[in-house]
Motif scaffolding. Sequence first.
Motif, PDB file in Angstrom:
ATOM      1  N   PHE A  66      -0.129   4.031   1.360  1.00 52.50           N
ATOM      2  CA  PHE A  66      -0.382   4.747   2.610  1.00 52.50           C
ATOM      3  C   PHE A  66      -0.326   3.762   3.771  1.00 52.50           C
ATOM      4  CE2 PHE A  66      -2.742   6.690  -0.861  1.00 52.50           C
ATOM      5  CZ  PHE A  66      -2.243   7.991  -0.838  1.00 52.50           C
ATOM      6  N   LYS A  67       0.362   4.148   4.812  1.00 51.46           N
ATOM      7  CA  LYS A  67       0.497   3.274   5.975  1.00 51.46           C
ATOM      8  C   LYS A  67      -0.778   3.234   6.811  1.00 51.46           C
ATOM      9  CE  LYS A  67       5.500   4.022   6.379  1.00 51.46           C
ATOM     10  NZ  LYS A  67       6.597   4.464   7.276  1.00 51.46           N
ATOM     11  N   ASP A  68      -1.546   4.332   6.796  1.00 49.06           N
ATOM     12  CA  ASP A  68      -2.749   4.380   7.624  1.00 49.06           C
ATOM     13  C   ASP A  68      -3.846   3.461   7.078  1.00 49.06           C
ATOM     14  OD1 ASP A  68      -1.377   6.242   9.080  1.00 49.06           O
ATOM     15  OD2 ASP A  68      -2.288   7.963   8.051  1.00 49.06           O
ATOM     16  N   SER A  70       0.833  -1.194   0.000  1.00 44.80           N
ATOM     17  CA  SER A  70       0.000   0.000   0.000  1.00 44.80           C
ATOM     18  C   SER A  70       0.873   1.251   0.000  1.00 44.80           C
ATOM     19  CB  SER A  70      -0.920   0.009   1.229  1.00 44.80           C
ATOM     20  OG  SER A  70      -1.700   1.175   1.254  1.00 44.80           O
TER      21      SER A  70
END
Length: 308
Positions: A206-208, A204
Amino acid sequence: MADPAVASGGPLNTGGRGSGSKAASSPAENYHLARRRTLQVVVSALLTECGFESAEKAAVETLTEMMQSYITEIGRCAKAYCEHTARSIPTLPDTVVTLIEMGFNVDTLPVYAKRSQRMVITAPPVTNAPAPPKALSAGQKRTHPPHIPSHFPEFPDPHTYIKTPTFREPVSEYQVVREKAATQRRDVERALTRFMAKTGETQSLFKDDITAFPLIAARPSTIPYLSALLPSELELQTLEETDSSEQDDQTDSENTAGNIITDDPGADKENSMLPPSGVVPSAKANEDNVIDNPYLRPVKKPKVRRKK
């Protein structure tokens, strides 16, 4: 007059609301409900003529059902007699024959219609009949020719016998075909990418939120230069075709060499080719008599790929 379901004392009262008081949801139900209420009014008027002042709800409903069944049977029989004579609309003779068939004395109808105690019922409110479903419009509906009587059934709707093509001509424009091919290719690539993203490992951006913009995870190879050393599928296919063509050429050359016959005018040389006994071997003599059976054919060895 005495009746267990009818009691005197006061104006005619059905003892509550009838079954037709429920609100209907469709025009057809409203139409049938209005007819049912009209029959209830007629039954109540007949009871009043006979001297009854009140009646139970069950008695009025039973008499209404009997009258409705009787009228329905008259209509059904009149329609059957009408169709038996190749007509579509019943006439007065059809109704008279129906009443006679049902055991009714037709001669008493004029006297009953002119009775003095007859009650006049106000006309029921006009109720629009349910609209028939719209048929498929195709062409214009035909009318009867002059030699066909008007009472005969009408012609069916045109869409039942008019030929209507349901296919479209294939598109042959270059630009449209290329755009369609590009769209299909893009859709296939997107579908394959989504499938690989759902079934394999993903990364991904984005880590969130891991589910947003998933990317197919790149799996590093343990030996990165191995793919450069091994032949590709195209090279292996080309190699197999080359081996098969070389083998076929070799087989053809052997068959050609075996079929060459040397012409020599000398008979002594021909006799010298024969064995001392002067008899041809049985193996060569029976070559033409071999049965063409796949199980008797010589075994073919599998092709061996050559390694570079």
